[in-house]
Design a protein around this motif. Structure first.
Motif, PDB file in Angstrom:
ATOM      1  N   GLU A  35    -104.467  58.270   7.303  1.00  0.00           N
ATOM      2  CA  GLU A  35    -105.092  57.605   6.615  1.00  0.00           C
ATOM      3  C   GLU A  35    -105.823  57.484   5.380  1.00  0.00           C
ATOM      4  OE1 GLU A  35    -107.796  54.809   8.655  1.00  0.00           O
ATOM      5  OE2 GLU A  35    -106.648  54.361   9.441  1.00  0.00           O
ATOM      6  N   LYS A  36    -106.328  58.760   5.237  1.00  0.00           N
ATOM      7  CA  LYS A  36    -107.229  59.034   4.294  1.00  0.00           C
ATOM      8  C   LYS A  36    -106.018  59.748   3.006  1.00  0.00           C
ATOM      9  CE  LYS A  36    -109.885  63.717   2.717  1.00  0.00           C
ATOM     10  NZ  LYS A  36    -111.139  64.403   2.890  1.00  0.00           N
ATOM     11  N   SER A  37    -104.724  60.133   3.198  1.00  0.00           N
ATOM     12  CA  SER A  37    -103.925  60.542   2.150  1.00  0.00           C
ATOM     13  C   SER A  37    -103.247  59.150   1.513  1.00  0.00           C
ATOM     14  CB  SER A  37    -102.590  61.429   2.865  1.00  0.00           C
ATOM     15  OG  SER A  37    -102.519  60.699   3.688  1.00  0.00           O
ATOM     16  N   GLN A  67    -104.526  50.824  13.350  1.00  0.00           N
ATOM     17  CA  GLN A  67    -105.755  51.400  12.491  1.00  0.00           C
ATOM     18  C   GLN A  67    -106.210  52.406  13.405  1.00  0.00           C
ATOM     19  OE1 GLN A  67    -106.923  49.629   9.151  1.00  0.00           O
ATOM     20  NE2 GLN A  67    -105.458  49.077   9.430  1.00  0.00           N
ATOM     21  N   PHE A  92    -103.138  55.426  -2.254  1.00  0.00           N
ATOM     22  CA  PHE A  92    -103.142  53.798  -2.830  1.00  0.00           C
ATOM     23  C   PHE A  92    -103.844  54.022  -4.305  1.00  0.00           C
ATOM     24  CE2 PHE A  92    -106.111  50.002  -2.973  1.00  0.00           C
ATOM     25  CZ  PHE A  92    -104.628  48.750  -2.916  1.00  0.00           C
ATOM     26  N   VAL A  93    -105.376  54.417  -3.833  1.00  0.00           N
ATOM     27  CA  VAL A  93    -106.629  54.416  -4.825  1.00  0.00           C
ATOM     28  C   VAL A  93    -106.061  54.987  -6.457  1.00  0.00           C
ATOM     29  CG1 VAL A  93    -108.273  55.585  -6.038  1.00  0.00           C
ATOM     30  CG2 VAL A  93    -108.456  54.621  -3.464  1.00  0.00           C
ATOM     31  N   ARG A 118    -105.177  56.523   1.925  1.00  0.00           N
ATOM     32  CA  ARG A 118    -106.332  55.906   0.803  1.00  0.00           C
ATOM     33  C   ARG A 118    -106.098  56.330  -0.392  1.00  0.00           C
ATOM     34  NH1 ARG A 118    -110.113  57.346   3.578  1.00  0.00           N
ATOM     35  NH2 ARG A 118    -109.476  55.809   5.245  1.00  0.00           N
ATOM     36  N   LYS A 119    -105.757  57.830  -0.630  1.00  0.00           N
ATOM     37  CA  LYS A 119    -105.594  58.582  -1.485  1.00  0.00           C
ATOM     38  C   LYS A 119    -104.784  57.662  -3.097  1.00  0.00           C
ATOM     39  CE  LYS A 119    -108.358  62.879  -0.808  1.00  0.00           C
ATOM     40  NZ  LYS A 119    -108.657  63.964  -0.775  1.00  0.00           N
TER      41      LYS A 119
END
Length: 164
Positions: A130-132, A69, A137-138, A134-135
């Motif tokens: 983490e941002k990529s 994390q 996953f969404v 997260r994108k």
């Protein structure tokens, strides 16, 4: 091969051996003493050595791939503060000689700046990872939601094991 041969004992002189032959003493007049003066100036005898700094920078730059994390990156900052304290304690407790201590004082801020820069690069890399993720996953979640009515239609027409 040549790098390894000249950087490990017995071909590489230790800090104590260079002090014994006068390499760290700038007042030496002999030819042999002058030969050892340059290697003595480039020694990694302290915690602030260039090799140690490069290894720590590599460690900090690889942390984004090792830590699960983003908030774990702050532990590296705590480690940097402990490292700085240990280096400062080493500097004050050991008698390094005036020239070596002056060199270490000059390098200490440079090395800490480089390590903090490496930590910042690692932090930004972990943030973008983490941002990529997260994108991604969404995006997959939205695709599943959009395909849900089609799956309900296909469920009536073909067996469930055929639908991915």
């Amino acid at each position: 091969g040549a790098f390894v041969a000249t950087t490990v004992p017995p071909l590489k002189m230790t800090c104590e051996q260079l002090e014994d032959v006068g390499g760290l003493n700038n007042n030496s007049q002999g030819i042999c003493d002058g030969l050892f003066h340059i290697p003595a100036l480039k020694l990694d005898c302290t915690l602030q050595g260039h090799t140690a700094c490069q290894i720590f920078m590599l460690f900090l730059l690889t942390l984004p791939f090792a830590l699960p994390q983003l908030y774990h990156q702050y532990l590296a900052l705590v480690w940097l503060l402990i490292y700085w304290g240990a280096t400062y304690a080493y500097q004050t407790l050991n008698e390094l000689g005036e020239q070596a201590q002056k060199r270490q004082n000059n390098d200490m801020m440079l090395h800490m700046g480089l390590l903090i820069l490496a930590l910042g690069i690692g932090y930004s890399r972990k943030f973008s990872l983490e941002k990529s993720m997260r994108k991604q996953f969404v995006g997959q979640l939205r695709q599943r939601q959009a395909m849900a009515p089609l799956y309900l239609m296909f469920k009536e027409m073909v067996p469930e094991y055929v639908i991915p």
